[in-house]
Write a protein that holds these residues in place. Structure first.
Motif, PDB file in Angstrom:
ATOM      1  N   THR A  57      31.514  39.384  37.646  1.00 46.92           N
ATOM      2  CA  THR A  57      31.852  40.602  38.396  1.00 46.92           C
ATOM      3  C   THR A  57      33.082  40.357  39.264  1.00 46.92           C
ATOM      4  N   LYS A  58      33.122  39.212  39.937  1.00 51.44           N
ATOM      5  CA  LYS A  58      34.292  38.893  40.766  1.00 51.44           C
ATOM      6  C   LYS A  58      35.554  38.829  39.905  1.00 51.44           C
ATOM      7  N   GLU A  59      35.444  38.227  38.729  1.00 50.91           N
ATOM      8  CA  GLU A  59      36.607  38.121  37.848  1.00 50.91           C
ATOM      9  C   GLU A  59      37.078  39.493  37.390  1.00 50.91           C
ATOM     10  N   ARG A  60      36.157  40.369  37.012  1.00 52.99           N
ATOM     11  CA  ARG A  60      36.548  41.707  36.546  1.00 52.99           C
ATOM     12  C   ARG A  60      37.195  42.507  37.675  1.00 52.99           C
ATOM     13  N   LEU A  61      36.628  42.436  38.885  1.00 52.77           N
ATOM     14  CA  LEU A  61      37.244  43.099  40.028  1.00 52.77           C
ATOM     15  C   LEU A  61      38.630  42.527  40.299  1.00 52.77           C
ATOM     16  N   GLY A  62      38.766  41.212  40.148  1.00 47.92           N
ATOM     17  CA  GLY A  62      40.057  40.557  40.332  1.00 47.92           C
ATOM     18  C   GLY A  62      41.081  40.996  39.304  1.00 47.92           C
ATOM     19  N   TYR A  72      53.896  45.194  43.043  1.00 43.65           N
ATOM     20  CA  TYR A  72      54.746  44.143  43.606  1.00 43.65           C
ATOM     21  C   TYR A  72      55.528  43.348  42.570  1.00 43.65           C
ATOM     22  N   GLY A  73      55.202  43.495  41.302  1.00 42.23           N
ATOM     23  CA  GLY A  73      55.818  42.644  40.296  1.00 42.23           C
ATOM     24  C   GLY A  73      55.471  41.198  40.587  1.00 42.23           C
ATOM     25  N   ALA A  74      56.469  40.339  40.566  1.00 40.89           N
ATOM     26  CA  ALA A  74      56.234  38.917  40.839  1.00 40.89           C
ATOM     27  C   ALA A  74      56.100  38.634  42.335  1.00 40.89           C
ATOM     28  N   GLY A  75      56.277  39.651  43.175  1.00 39.90           N
ATOM     29  CA  GLY A  75      56.254  39.445  44.622  1.00 39.90           C
ATOM     30  C   GLY A  75      54.892  39.606  45.281  1.00 39.90           C
ATOM     31  N   ALA A  76      53.830  39.709  44.491  1.00 43.62           N
ATOM     32  CA  ALA A  76      52.493  39.844  45.078  1.00 43.62           C
ATOM     33  C   ALA A  76      52.146  38.570  45.843  1.00 43.62           C
ATOM     34  N   PRO A  77      51.430  38.711  46.978  1.00 48.20           N
ATOM     35  CA  PRO A  77      51.065  37.517  47.749  1.00 48.20           C
ATOM     36  C   PRO A  77      50.211  36.556  46.919  1.00 48.20           C
ATOM     37  N   GLU A  78      50.412  35.267  47.153  1.00 42.31           N
ATOM     38  CA  GLU A  78      49.594  34.261  46.478  1.00 42.31           C
ATOM     39  C   GLU A  78      48.159  34.392  46.972  1.00 42.31           C
ATOM     40  N   ARG A  79      47.210  34.188  46.065  1.00 41.65           N
ATOM     41  CA  ARG A  79      45.812  34.280  46.466  1.00 41.65           C
ATOM     42  C   ARG A  79      44.938  33.466  45.527  1.00 41.65           C
ATOM     43  N   THR A  80      43.769  33.133  46.021  1.00 44.71           N
ATOM     44  CA  THR A  80      42.759  32.495  45.193  1.00 44.71           C
ATOM     45  C   THR A  80      42.256  33.547  44.206  1.00 44.71           C
ATOM     46  N   PRO A  81      42.162  33.217  42.911  1.00 42.59           N
ATOM     47  CA  PRO A  81      41.599  34.190  41.971  1.00 42.59           C
ATOM     48  C   PRO A  81      40.203  34.616  42.451  1.00 42.59           C
ATOM     49  N   TRP A  82      39.932  35.901  42.357  1.00 40.28           N
ATOM     50  CA  TRP A  82      38.679  36.400  42.900  1.00 40.28           C
ATOM     51  C   TRP A  82      37.447  35.737  42.278  1.00 40.28           C
ATOM     52  N   GLY A  83      37.535  35.298  41.054  1.00 38.24           N
ATOM     53  CA  GLY A  83      36.394  34.593  40.454  1.00 38.24           C
ATOM     54  C   GLY A  83      36.059  33.316  41.199  1.00 38.24           C
ATOM     55  N   ASP A  84      37.052  32.723  41.870  1.00 37.21           N
ATOM     56  CA  ASP A  84      36.863  31.471  42.612  1.00 37.21           C
ATOM     57  C   ASP A  84      36.594  31.681  44.101  1.00 37.21           C
ATOM     58  N   ARG A  93      28.732  60.813  64.476  1.00 38.44           N
ATOM     59  CA  ARG A  93      27.367  61.321  64.628  1.00 38.44           C
ATOM     60  C   ARG A  93      26.312  60.231  64.486  1.00 38.44           C
ATOM     61  N   ASN A  94      26.705  58.977  64.741  1.00 39.76           N
ATOM     62  CA  ASN A  94      25.812  57.828  64.588  1.00 39.76           C
ATOM     63  C   ASN A  94      25.169  57.807  63.198  1.00 39.76           C
ATOM     64  N   SER A  95      25.931  58.223  62.210  1.00 39.97           N
ATOM     65  CA  SER A  95      25.418  58.331  60.840  1.00 39.97           C
ATOM     66  C   SER A  95      25.208  56.989  60.161  1.00 39.97           C
ATOM     67  N   GLN A  96      25.949  55.965  60.600  1.00 39.26           N
ATOM     68  CA  GLN A  96      25.845  54.630  60.022  1.00 39.26           C
ATOM     69  C   GLN A  96      25.870  54.694  58.479  1.00 39.26           C
ATOM     70  N   PRO A  97      26.938  55.273  57.916  1.00 35.35           N
ATOM     71  CA  PRO A  97      26.953  55.536  56.474  1.00 35.35           C
ATOM     72  C   PRO A  97      27.221  54.318  55.593  1.00 35.35           C
ATOM     73  N   TRP A  98      27.586  53.197  56.190  1.00 41.33           N
ATOM     74  CA  TRP A  98      27.996  52.032  55.419  1.00 41.33           C
ATOM     75  C   TRP A  98      26.846  51.422  54.635  1.00 41.33           C
ATOM     76  N   ARG A  99      27.204  50.902  53.474  1.00 40.89           N
ATOM     77  CA  ARG A  99      26.300  50.099  52.647  1.00 40.89           C
ATOM     78  C   ARG A  99      27.161  48.953  52.127  1.00 40.89           C
ATOM     79  N   PHE A 100      26.574  47.764  52.030  1.00 40.18           N
ATOM     80  CA  PHE A 100      27.335  46.565  51.679  1.00 40.18           C
ATOM     81  C   PHE A 100      26.784  45.955  50.404  1.00 40.18           C
ATOM     82  N   VAL A 101      27.681  45.641  49.485  1.00 41.37           N
ATOM     83  CA  VAL A 101      27.297  44.961  48.250  1.00 41.37           C
ATOM     84  C   VAL A 101      27.925  43.576  48.303  1.00 41.37           C
ATOM     85  N   VAL A 102      27.072  42.539  48.345  1.00 40.70           N
ATOM     86  CA  VAL A 102      27.530  41.155  48.399  1.00 40.70           C
ATOM     87  C   VAL A 102      27.604  40.646  46.961  1.00 40.70           C
ATOM     88  N   ILE A 103      28.787  40.194  46.564  1.00 40.91           N
ATOM     89  CA  ILE A 103      29.039  39.828  45.176  1.00 40.91           C
ATOM     90  C   ILE A 103      29.330  38.337  45.084  1.00 40.91           C
TER      91      ILE A 103
END
Length: 191
Positions: free
Chosen positions: A58-63, A74-86, A43-53
């Motif tokens: 905050t990034k660390e807590r979300l991480g 995943y246990g130890a099998g989770a994909p490698e990633r940059t810590p969200w704080g970084d 319905r062309n509602s355009q409901p999205w809202r974006f929060v840039v962090i």
């Protein structure tokens, strides 16, 4: 634009989880979000809202939430990633419940939000950035919402880590369309 250019973009878009420390300028973020707002919506509602962090705490807590759920899944099998704080930037894609909270209302909301998310991912890739769609933390959305300052009337649909990739990535590997396509009924070969 020629289809070959678009196809090249599709073929090289990857889920990027390892990011360089190089900052991402606000103008680039605005360009990516502008691409998201060009997506179709019910319905062309355009409901999205974006929060840039960008705030590290905050990034660390979300991480932490993301990692705790990853350990459970995943246990130890989770994909490698940059810590969200970084990670230079996280973008939370949120909305109000524009169509109510019934099953059909939530389906319409998803049909409105996820095309915008895909536009963001493609725009980021075309600008030389990496990104990945995350939803794992949905199991603990009640903890995530206050970290973003969202009232109960709003939902979080995706959190997108965004930055310049730490390493060069080649083409994605996908099954041929003929392997995942059926004619008239599931199981009936396309070819």
């Amino acid at each position: 634009m020629e289809y070959a250019d678009l196809e090249r973009l599709f073929a090289t878009q990857r889920a990027v989880r390892l990011f360089a420390s190089r900052p991402v300028d606000d103008v680039v973020i605005e360009t990516i979000i502008a691409a998201a707002t060009r997506a179709p919506s019910a319905r062309n509602s355009q409901p999205w809202r974006f929060v840039v962090i960008r705030e590290r705490a905050t990034k660390e807590r979300l991480g932490e939430v993301f990692d705790e759920l990853g350990s459970q899944m995943y246990g130890a099998g989770a994909p490698e990633r940059t810590p969200w704080g970084d990670v230079p930037v996280l973008i939370a894609v949120t909305s109000e419940y524009a169509f109510g909270s019934t099953e059909s209302g939530l389906a319409a909301l998803g049909a409105s939000i996820y095309p915008a998310v895909q536009n963001m991912l493609l725009a980021a890739h075309s600008l030389g950035l990496g990104s990945v769609l995350t939803t794992r933390w949905k199991a603990r959305e009640a903890e995530v919402r206050p970290l973003l300052g969202l009232p109960e009337t709003m939902a979080v649909h995706a959190i997108i880590p965004l930055g310049y990739p730490a390493e060069r990535m080649g083409k994605n590997r996908r099954r041929a369309a003929s392997e995942v396509t059926y004619r008239e009924r599931f199981g009936a070969p396309w070819n």
